[in-house]
Design a protein around this motif. Structure first.
Motif, mmCIF file in Angstrom:
data_model
loop_
_atom_site.group_PDB
_atom_site.id
_atom_site.type_symbol
_atom_site.label_atom_id
_atom_site.label_comp_id
_atom_site.label_asym_id
_atom_site.label_seq_id
_atom_site.Cartn_x
_atom_site.Cartn_y
_atom_site.Cartn_z
ATOM 1 N N VAL A 1 -15.442 21.324 -6.156
ATOM 2 C CA VAL A 1 -15.737 21.067 -7.570
ATOM 3 C C VAL A 1 -14.934 19.848 -7.990
ATOM 4 O O VAL A 1 -14.012 19.942 -8.794
ATOM 5 N N ALA A 2 -15.251 18.682 -7.380
ATOM 6 C CA ALA A 2 -14.496 17.468 -7.676
ATOM 7 C C ALA A 2 -14.803 17.015 -9.088
ATOM 8 O O ALA A 2 -15.945 16.858 -9.466
ATOM 9 N N SER A 3 -13.757 16.813 -9.883
ATOM 10 C CA SER A 3 -13.956 16.390 -11.265
ATOM 11 C C SER A 3 -13.371 15.016 -11.518
ATOM 12 O O SER A 3 -13.426 14.507 -12.627
ATOM 13 N N ALA A 4 -12.758 14.422 -10.513
ATOM 14 C CA ALA A 4 -12.190 13.087 -10.674
ATOM 15 C C ALA A 4 -12.336 12.344 -9.360
ATOM 16 O O ALA A 4 -12.326 12.950 -8.293
ATOM 17 N N PRO A 5 -12.463 11.018 -9.421
ATOM 18 C CA PRO A 5 -12.545 10.247 -8.182
ATOM 19 C C PRO A 5 -11.303 10.446 -7.324
ATOM 20 O O PRO A 5 -10.219 10.722 -7.818
ATOM 21 N N SER A 6 -11.496 10.322 -6.034
ATOM 22 C CA SER A 6 -10.392 10.481 -5.091
ATOM 23 C C SER A 6 -10.037 9.135 -4.484
ATOM 24 O O SER A 6 -10.744 8.161 -4.645
ATOM 25 N N ARG B 1 -7.118 2.829 -11.721
ATOM 26 C CA ARG B 1 -7.640 2.413 -13.021
ATOM 27 C C ARG B 1 -8.247 3.595 -13.785
ATOM 28 O O ARG B 1 -8.130 3.683 -15.015
ATOM 29 N N TYR B 2 -8.890 4.492 -13.049
ATOM 30 C CA TYR B 2 -9.444 5.693 -13.683
ATOM 31 C C TYR B 2 -8.320 6.498 -14.331
ATOM 32 O O TYR B 2 -8.447 6.968 -15.472
ATOM 33 N N ARG B 3 -7.200 6.648 -13.609
ATOM 34 C CA ARG B 3 -6.074 7.416 -14.151
ATOM 35 C C ARG B 3 -5.422 6.700 -15.331
ATOM 36 O O ARG B 3 -4.750 7.328 -16.145
ATOM 37 N N LEU B 4 -5.631 5.400 -15.409
ATOM 38 C CA LEU B 4 -5.111 4.624 -16.542
ATOM 39 C C LEU B 4 -6.168 4.464 -17.638
ATOM 40 O O LEU B 4 -5.999 3.638 -18.544
ATOM 41 N N ILE C 1 0.841 -1.208 0.000
ATOM 42 C CA ILE C 1 0.000 0.000 0.000
ATOM 43 C C ILE C 1 0.875 1.257 0.000
ATOM 44 O O ILE C 1 0.637 2.202 -0.764
ATOM 45 N N MET C 2 1.904 1.262 0.843
ATOM 46 C CA MET C 2 2.775 2.434 0.924
ATOM 47 C C MET C 2 3.555 2.635 -0.367
ATOM 48 O O MET C 2 3.716 3.759 -0.845
ATOM 49 N N ARG C 3 4.016 1.543 -0.945
ATOM 50 C CA ARG C 3 4.805 1.681 -2.174
ATOM 51 C C ARG C 3 3.924 2.160 -3.324
ATOM 52 O O ARG C 3 4.365 2.946 -4.172
ATOM 53 N N ALA C 4 2.672 1.713 -3.346
ATOM 54 C CA ALA C 4 1.739 2.211 -4.356
ATOM 55 C C ALA C 4 1.491 3.697 -4.170
ATOM 56 O O ALA C 4 1.410 4.463 -5.142
ATOM 57 N N ASP C 5 1.400 4.125 -2.917
ATOM 58 C CA ASP C 5 1.180 5.543 -2.627
ATOM 59 C C ASP C 5 2.355 6.387 -3.110
ATOM 60 O O ASP C 5 2.174 7.468 -3.685
ATOM 61 N N VAL C 6 3.567 5.873 -2.902
ATOM 62 C CA VAL C 6 4.755 6.585 -3.385
ATOM 63 C C VAL C 6 4.750 6.642 -4.911
ATOM 64 O O VAL C 6 5.051 7.684 -5.510
ATOM 65 N N ALA C 7 4.390 5.530 -5.539
ATOM 66 C CA ALA C 7 4.374 5.488 -7.011
ATOM 67 C C ALA C 7 3.395 6.506 -7.580
ATOM 68 O O ALA C 7 3.671 7.149 -8.600
ATOM 69 N N ILE C 8 2.253 6.698 -6.899
ATOM 70 C CA ILE C 8 1.248 7.652 -7.390
ATOM 71 C C ILE C 8 1.686 9.087 -7.142
ATOM 72 O O ILE C 8 1.723 9.922 -8.057
ATOM 73 N N ASN C 9 2.020 9.384 -5.909
ATOM 74 C CA ASN C 9 2.205 10.780 -5.500
ATOM 75 C C ASN C 9 3.588 11.335 -5.788
ATOM 76 O O ASN C 9 3.740 12.546 -5.975
ATOM 77 N N SER C 10 4.593 10.467 -5.821
ATOM 78 C CA SER C 10 5.951 10.974 -6.034
ATOM 79 C C SER C 10 6.475 10.696 -7.431
ATOM 80 O O SER C 10 7.332 11.428 -7.928
ATOM 81 N N GLN C 11 5.976 9.642 -8.044
ATOM 82 C CA GLN C 11 6.538 9.237 -9.333
ATOM 83 C C GLN C 11 5.522 9.268 -10.467
ATOM 84 O O GLN C 11 5.909 9.189 -11.632
ATOM 85 N N GLY C 12 4.238 9.351 -10.143
ATOM 86 C CA GLY C 12 3.213 9.334 -11.180
ATOM 87 C C GLY C 12 3.191 8.037 -11.966
ATOM 88 O O GLY C 12 2.731 7.996 -13.112
ATOM 89 N N ASP C 13 3.676 6.961 -11.357
ATOM 90 C CA ASP C 13 3.775 5.670 -12.035
ATOM 91 C C ASP C 13 2.552 4.827 -11.649
ATOM 92 O O ASP C 13 2.594 4.006 -10.714
#
Length: 691
Positions: free
Chosen positions: A379-384, A242-245, A201-213
């Motif tokens: 004004v949320a335009s994307a899932p969180s 998945r939404y971001r992909l 979970i933590m590594r996925a969080d880093v991939a999203i927020n720090s690397q955009g991977d």
């Protein structure tokens, strides 16, 4: 040992306790049985055993400590803290009690006090792994990063193979924006334990927020879901990835499954609503936003997005009502006025539309970057995401010292009263059992019912559900009734044969009274039979005959109050015809209901006048006052009940209910904690839901 055998032993102990002085209770045996129940996760049952040990020997620290553990598992952190504090006071060398109190305080957000407790325990056990770990996490929550890092480093010197310690240090490093060091620690944790859920979970969080991977993040979340396939938050997070992909179908399926697991998850409902809006499924999106707003009427993001949908569907009045509420809450938010102007333009109200547009333009010019960032959340335009990880600490990230107004607490409690949990999946434990994490089983939020006179009761797993009343005991001792009488809050459904016996008993009294001068006990006996067969009108008549013959007989007033209450409930729940729609009829019925309740209240006042030590009379008076919405007087009545009967769990529960209704959160939690300790099972679910 089966659950049934444990319950049999418990009831045997209750019976022994009824005839043997408290000091003669075999405390060691009771504690041993309680520990067995604790081991098998029968937390509610174990508490009842520890209560007996405490009553017999209140100077022992062990039963308080063990009861604290049970309460900790039930997420009654305030109760656990209180019991652990008593254990520490009685035996300051009981290291585990310091630890339990530290964990309870950490869960309550009192991290400084938790650190102090862990430090005291570490004086006795300087290398204890869990103590060092929890202390480091508490220091991290306090943003004392230097001391937290030193503690993690010390922990890893002693225990280099402790994977959670690497994850805890990685969390600290992430908070300090040291992504490289954090990833190294996460990878080390996975090297030690490839099933470390939080590492993925933590590594996925880093991939999203720090690397955009997002591809890498998806791989890690997939692994986490394999390890914990019923974790709702993981599906919400994977849907976001998945939404971001651009995998809309994958995201939708994750939201759908998350809501299968937890139909009341507001994050999943809101995100699915946004996604449905994006693909043009406005009706389905509207249903999701409606559900979010049922759960939280003040969710302004949902209000804004529902207004957008209402406008798209041509529901202009509904759209204007929603966006007006947003504008009232955030008067400097230009987006509300842009949308309101568009709605007015669609309605042909061009003057209003122009005024709204000008106001929006003026607010836009005054909008600061900080304000703009805040309003982007509306004004949320994307899932969180719902990024959550359990890094080994039982605590939460909140701080109980952050106060909420009484009105906020009251509104939160009101939502619990009106929103049912319609989860359609079966929980891990049977709903009728008391085993395990009973706080996770959502129940209807309602007060404990009236105490009734009856010839029957429904014992629960934790008690016989009957209550001592001197007058009832005295009457049973005369053997002048045809059946033994009890006072109970739980009357079972009777079968046909049982009901038939009471009709025969009524015939017996009819024959006897036709040829003899009626005594008060005869009228009371027949009235009780009438109550049993639900003939409240005749029961009331017989009670009045007994009162006429013996005006100072408290039991006769109890029978009449119960008969009157039965008639009141029947009338309250009776189906209404078309006349129910007329205001005059509704006012008339309300007036009659209040009159009926006033008569019942007068009976209980008379009972208390005749028998001021009768705790159940005070309790029932409190319930009637609750029906009359005189909450202050009801709370006072419950207070009198617990003064007379300190183990009156139902009175604590109802008083806690009132406190939450009035917004007094801590008072409510304290009373619910005591009620749970005394065997009122719903108390723990309500404590959890009020967090």
């Amino acid at each position: 040992m089966t659950m049934y055998l444990r319950h049999a032993i418990f009831f045997l102990t209750l019976l022994i306790g009824a005839f043997v002085p408290a000091a003669q209770v075999n405390t060691d045996q009771v504690l041993r049985i309680g520990q067995n129940a604790l081991y098998f996760e029968d937390y509610m049952l174990s508490i009842q055993y520890f209560n007996q040990a405490i009553q017999a020997k209140p100077y022992l620290a062990q039963p308080y400590f063990l009861r604290a553990i049970a309460k900790l598992n039930l997420e009654d952190y305030s109760g656990a803290e209180a019991d652990a504090s008593t254990a520490v006071r009685l035996n300051p060398y009981l290291t585990d009690a310091w630890e339990v109190r530290g964990v309870a305080r950490q869960n309550l957000g009192r991290n400084r006090q938790a650190v102090d407790d862990y430090s005291e325990a570490l004086k006795l056990l300087p290398r204890n792994r869990q103590l060092l770990f929890n202390k480091a996490l508490a220091l991290c929550d306090m943003h004392e990063y230097g001391e937290a890092k030193d503690t993690f480093d010390e922990l890893l010197r002693y225990y280099p193979g402790f994977d959670n310690a690497y994850l805890g240090r990685a969390r600290l490093e992430l908070e300090q924006a040291d992504t490289v060091a954090a990833l190294a620690d996460i990878d080390k944790a996975l090297e030690i334990n490839d099933k470390a859920l939080n590492a993925y979970i933590m590594r996925a969080d880093v991939a999203i927020n720090s690397q955009g991977d997002f591809e890498r993040a998806l791989s890690d979340i997939d692994k986490a879901i394999k390890l914990q396939p019923r974790a709702v938050g993981l599906y919400i997070n994977r849907a976001f990835i998945r939404y971001r992909l651009d995998s809309y179908n994958g995201a939708m399926s994750d939201y759908d499954y998350a809501l299968t697991l937890d139909p009341l998850n507001a994050v999943a409902l809101f995100n699915r609503g946004l996604l449905l809006t994006e693909v043009g499924a406005n009706d389905l999106a509207l249903a999701d936003f409606n559900r979010v707003l049922e759960l939280d009427p003040d969710d302004y993001r949902a209000l804004y997005n529902r207004a957008v949908i209402h406008r798209a569907k041509g529901n202009y009045d509904a759209a204007a009502a929603d966006i007006t509420r947003v504008a009232e809450r955030f008067p400097d938010f230009p987006g509300s006025y842009y949308l309101l102007g568009a709605i007015h333009r669609d309605q042909g109200k061009l003057v209003k539309a122009e005024a709204d547009y000008k106001k929006a333009e003026a607010l836009s010019k005054a909008l600061t970057p900080a304000m703009a960032e805040k309003y982007n959340d509306i004004v949320a335009s994307a899932p969180s995401t719902e990024s959550k990880s359990d890094d080994g600490n039982a605590g939460n990230d909140g701080d109980e010292t952050v106060s909420k107004s009484d009105a906020d607490v009251s509104r939160r409690f009101a939502r619990l009263l009106t929103v049912d949990n319609n989860a359609d999946f079966r929980e891990e434990y049977n709903n009728s059992a008391i085993r395990g994490r009973i706080q996770d089983r959502n129940v209807n939020v309602e007060t404990e019912p009236m105490m009734m006179l009856s010839f029957y009761s429904s014992p629960s797993e934790l008690s016989r559900n009957t209550y001592y009343v001197r007058e009832v005991d005295d009457l049973n001792a005369t053997r002048m009734l045809r059946f033994a009488l009890v006072v109970t809050g739980s009357i079972p459904t009777l079968d046909e044969a049982t009901v038939s016996r009471h009709f025969q008993s009524i015939d017996y009294y009819n024959s006897y009274l036709a040829t003899h001068t009626g005594r008060p006990v005869d009228y009371i006996g027949r009235a009780l039979d009438f109550l049993t067969v639900r003939d409240y009108q005749n029961a009331e008549r017989d009670a009045e005959r007994a009162i006429a013959a013996a005006p100072d007989l408290a039991l006769a007033y109890m029978v009449r109050a119960q008969a009157r209450y039965g008639r009141y409930v029947l009338d309250r729940n009776a189906p209404r015809g078309d006349g129910d729609k007329r205001p005059a009829d509704r006012v008339s019925r309300a007036s009659l209901a209040r009159q009926a309740l006033a008569e019942i209240l007068a009976d209980y006042d008379r009972i208390i006048e005749l028998s001021p030590q009768m705790a159940v009379a005070w309790f029932n008076k409190g319930n009637i006052l609750m029906e009359l919405e005189d909450f202050a007087a009801a709370a006072s009545a419950y207070t009198e009940a617990v003064k007379l009967k300190p183990d009156f769990g139902e009175a604590y529960y109802n008083r806690g209910y009132i406190a939450l209704t009035e917004g007094r959160r801590q008072d409510g939690i304290d009373d619910l904690s005591k009620a749970g300790e005394l065997g009122i099972i719903p108390a723990y679910n309500l404590i959890k839901r009020m967090k």
